[in-house]
Design an enzyme around this catalytic site. Structure first.
Site, PDB file in Angstrom:
ATOM      1  N   LYS A 126       0.824  -1.218   0.000  1.00  0.00           N
ATOM      2  CA  LYS A 126       0.000   0.000   0.000  1.00  0.00           C
ATOM      3  C   LYS A 126       0.848   1.253   0.000  1.00  0.00           C
ATOM      4  O   LYS A 126       0.485   2.249  -0.629  1.00  0.00           O
ATOM      5  CB  LYS A 126      -0.940   0.011   1.208  1.00  0.00           C
ATOM      6  CG  LYS A 126      -2.127  -0.916   1.045  1.00  0.00           C
ATOM      7  CD  LYS A 126      -3.213  -0.566   2.025  1.00  0.00           C
ATOM      8  CE  LYS A 126      -4.399  -1.496   1.907  1.00  0.00           C
ATOM      9  NZ  LYS A 126      -5.370  -1.278   2.974  1.00  0.00           N
ATOM     10  N   LYS A 209      -5.546 -10.351  -6.593  1.00  0.00           N
ATOM     11  CA  LYS A 209      -6.646 -10.512  -5.642  1.00  0.00           C
ATOM     12  C   LYS A 209      -7.852  -9.670  -6.063  1.00  0.00           C
ATOM     13  O   LYS A 209      -7.674  -8.547  -6.539  1.00  0.00           O
ATOM     14  CB  LYS A 209      -6.134 -10.040  -4.269  1.00  0.00           C
ATOM     15  CG  LYS A 209      -7.009 -10.408  -3.099  1.00  0.00           C
ATOM     16  CD  LYS A 209      -6.431  -9.857  -1.801  1.00  0.00           C
ATOM     17  CE  LYS A 209      -6.722  -8.382  -1.657  1.00  0.00           C
ATOM     18  NZ  LYS A 209      -6.411  -7.829  -0.339  1.00  0.00           N
ATOM     19  N   LYS A 212     -11.655  -4.140  -3.779  1.00  0.00           N
ATOM     20  CA  LYS A 212     -12.531  -2.980  -4.015  1.00  0.00           C
ATOM     21  C   LYS A 212     -11.749  -1.833  -4.629  1.00  0.00           C
ATOM     22  O   LYS A 212     -12.327  -0.903  -5.165  1.00  0.00           O
ATOM     23  CB  LYS A 212     -13.255  -2.556  -2.738  1.00  0.00           C
ATOM     24  CG  LYS A 212     -12.452  -2.557  -1.465  1.00  0.00           C
ATOM     25  CD  LYS A 212     -13.380  -2.516  -0.245  1.00  0.00           C
ATOM     26  CE  LYS A 212     -12.685  -3.111   0.984  1.00  0.00           C
ATOM     27  NZ  LYS A 212     -13.565  -3.571   2.010  1.00  0.00           N
TER      28      LYS A 212
HETATM   29  P1  TYM Z   1     -10.495  -5.832   4.478  1.00  0.00           P
HETATM   30  O1  TYM Z   1     -11.496  -4.785   4.743  1.00  0.00           O
HETATM   31  O2  TYM Z   1      -9.474  -5.592   3.410  1.00  0.00           O
HETATM   32  O3  TYM Z   1     -11.197  -7.193   4.149  1.00  0.00           O
HETATM   33  C1  TYM Z   1     -12.170  -7.726   5.046  1.00  0.00           C
HETATM   34  C2  TYM Z   1     -12.112  -9.232   5.045  1.00  0.00           C
HETATM   35  O4  TYM Z   1     -12.310  -9.741   3.729  1.00  0.00           O
HETATM   36  C3  TYM Z   1     -11.241 -10.603   3.375  1.00  0.00           C
HETATM   37  N1  TYM Z   1     -10.962 -10.450   1.941  1.00  0.00           N
HETATM   38  C4  TYM Z   1     -10.854 -11.460   1.088  1.00  0.00           C
HETATM   39  N2  TYM Z   1     -10.966 -12.792   1.268  1.00  0.00           N
HETATM   40  C5  TYM Z   1     -10.812 -13.580   0.180  1.00  0.00           C
HETATM   41  N3  TYM Z   1     -10.553 -13.093  -1.058  1.00  0.00           N
HETATM   42  C6  TYM Z   1     -10.433 -11.768  -1.290  1.00  0.00           C
HETATM   43  N4  TYM Z   1     -10.194 -11.311  -2.508  1.00  0.00           N
HETATM   44  C7  TYM Z   1     -10.588 -10.889  -0.181  1.00  0.00           C
HETATM   45  N5  TYM Z   1     -10.549  -9.530  -0.033  1.00  0.00           N
HETATM   46  C8  TYM Z   1     -10.770  -9.283   1.270  1.00  0.00           C
HETATM   47  C9  TYM Z   1     -10.062 -10.133   4.215  1.00  0.00           C
HETATM   48  O5  TYM Z   1      -9.100 -11.152   4.366  1.00  0.00           O
HETATM   49  C10 TYM Z   1     -10.747  -9.789   5.496  1.00  0.00           C
HETATM   50  O6  TYM Z   1     -10.958 -10.927   6.292  1.00  0.00           O
HETATM   51  N6  TYM Z   1      -7.305  -5.302   8.245  1.00  0.00           N
HETATM   52  C11 TYM Z   1      -8.574  -5.850   7.870  1.00  0.00           C
HETATM   53  C12 TYM Z   1      -9.734  -5.339   8.704  1.00  0.00           C
HETATM   54  C13 TYM Z   1      -9.546  -5.485  10.166  1.00  0.00           C
HETATM   55  C14 TYM Z   1      -9.647  -6.700  10.900  1.00  0.00           C
HETATM   56  C15 TYM Z   1      -9.451  -6.334  12.258  1.00  0.00           C
HETATM   57  C16 TYM Z   1      -9.879  -8.032  10.536  1.00  0.00           C
HETATM   58  C17 TYM Z   1      -9.301  -4.486  11.056  1.00  0.00           C
HETATM   59  N7  TYM Z   1      -9.248  -5.002  12.329  1.00  0.00           N
HETATM   60  C18 TYM Z   1      -9.478  -7.297  13.281  1.00  0.00           C
HETATM   61  C19 TYM Z   1      -9.907  -8.981  11.562  1.00  0.00           C
HETATM   62  C20 TYM Z   1      -9.697  -8.621  12.911  1.00  0.00           C
HETATM   63  C21 TYM Z   1      -8.844  -5.478   6.426  1.00  0.00           C
HETATM   64  O7  TYM Z   1      -8.351  -4.506   5.902  1.00  0.00           O
HETATM   65  O8  TYM Z   1      -9.744  -6.247   5.835  1.00  0.00           O
END
Ligand code: TYM
Length: 349
Positions: A126, A209, A212
């Protein structure tokens, strides 16, 4: 034969089982979020206590238009509920309403090391070549994520593959805190990464991947897409010219084909083997329409229900507020104990 020596993990210790996970409300939810996270959040409801969070403080580590962020947070909450999260059975709230996350995040900023943070692949991706211009929050992001999890003493964190490194860092932070202060206070949380779709790939490029932030809307399915859009995106998805194989190994060097089979399996609650048992020897002229039909059947009702819920934003805000109160009640005593352990004066009770 002697039993293998096992590291005690959170689920085997004094910590009662509790699930925490979060999703950033920065942009709409995708099929990747749904299969990698949300659908599994729903499945864990009722198995143990479940706490789910829209991490708006994480979202602003990169610029967010304020009114749009508020709107997207409501939309994500609607997505959770439409997908099956029941606010009566799970705690559902937005992160900034529970200040304990940010407070524990600060303490963890003082526990985590710069070197740990600079090794995070998501930071490297990022921040790119211009790390000097990235926000300090983006660098400290995983430390706030550790706080999200540990402020509830959560033992299990369902996430997609891309978050595994961050959950491992959470364990490192917990272990260092426990070690430095000579306590056994924070659990060593387990990442739960299961199923056929822990890494959903772009529909245009099977090596990237699904995200969004991809500039091409054709690369992803959004949870707000209507039935025609979902079907058309799957029909146009990139594939190869070969027939489907009869074993998962046959998909090894075929990223686009493997991605579509994984998506099918996850949507249908089947294993990849089961999907291939039905489609081996068939081409994409058969498989893609079947996948499009399945995806429409599973996803279109979610987008319709989201639209219905979004018509009453005040009700969504009420649900998030009620969730935040319940979350706060769990987090406050854990934060208070942490402050006591770290040597802060706590005289105003
Ligand atoms: P974020 O918002 O990028 O994504 C949320 C969740 O979706 C999963 N994910 C995917 N899984 C499979 N294939 C994909 N293409 C894909 N894109 C996204 C992510 O693995 C995630 O589980 N840092 C985290 C948010 C967060 C969090 C936390 C998660 C903040 N605090 C505490 C767990 C526990 C994030 O940016 O996810």
């Amino acid at each position: 034969m002697a039993d293998a020596i096992q590291t005690p993990h959170a689920s085997q210790t004094k910590f009662s089982p509790r699930v925490f996970s979060g999703i950033q409300p920065s942009g709409g939810l995708t099929l990747g979020n749904y299969l990698g996270a949300l659908k599994r959040f729903v499945a864990m409801q009722g198995q143990m206590e479940t706490i789910y969070c829209l991490v708006d403080l994480h979202a602003i580590t990169v610029w967010q238009e304020p009114e749009r962020l508020r709107q997207q947070t409501r939309e994500a909450a609607a997505g959770f509920i439409a997908a099956g999260i029941d606010p009566a059975r799970s705690i559902l709230f937005n992160q900034s309403q529970v200040s304990a996350h940010a407070e524990l995040g600060w303490i963890f900023n003082c526990v985590a090391r710069m070197g740990w943070m600079s090794r995070m692949t998501q930071w490297k991706d990022k921040a790119g070549k211009n790390a000097e211009a990235a926000s300090l929050g983006l660098f400290a992001y995983p430390s706030l994520m550790a706080a999200d999890i540990l402020v509830y003493h959560a033992t299990h964190v369902p996430v997609g593959e891309d978050q595994k490194q961050h959950v491992e860092l959470t364990r490192d932070i917990a272990a260092k805190f426990n070690h430095d202060y000579k306590v056994d206070f924070f659990p060593l949380t387990e990442p739960v990464i299961e199923g056929a779709a822990t890494r959903v790939m772009s529909l245009r490029d099977g090596t990237k991947k699904m995200s969004k932030s991809d500039p091409s809307d054709q690369s992803r399915i959004n949870l707000t897409d209507d039935a025609d859009t979902i079907a058309s995106k799957f029909r146009k998805a990139r594939t190869d010219a070969e027939l489907l194989p009869d074993t998962p190994e046959g998909l090894k060097d075929r990223p686009e084909a493997r991605n579509l089979v994984n998506i099918y399996a996850a949507l249908a609650d089947l294993t990849v083997e089961e999907v291939l048992a039905d489609y081996a020897g068939r081409g994409f002229a058969v498989f893609k329409p079947a996948l499009a039909d399945l995806a429409v059947a599973k996803l279109a009702p979610i987008s319709t229900e989201m639209q219905r819920l979004m018509a009453d934003p005040a009700e969504i805000d009420r649900i998030l507020g009620a969730g935040a109160e319940k979350a706060d009640a769990i987090a406050q005593p854990i934060l208070a104990k942490t402050l006591e352990i770290t040597g802060m004066i706590r005289s105003r009770r």
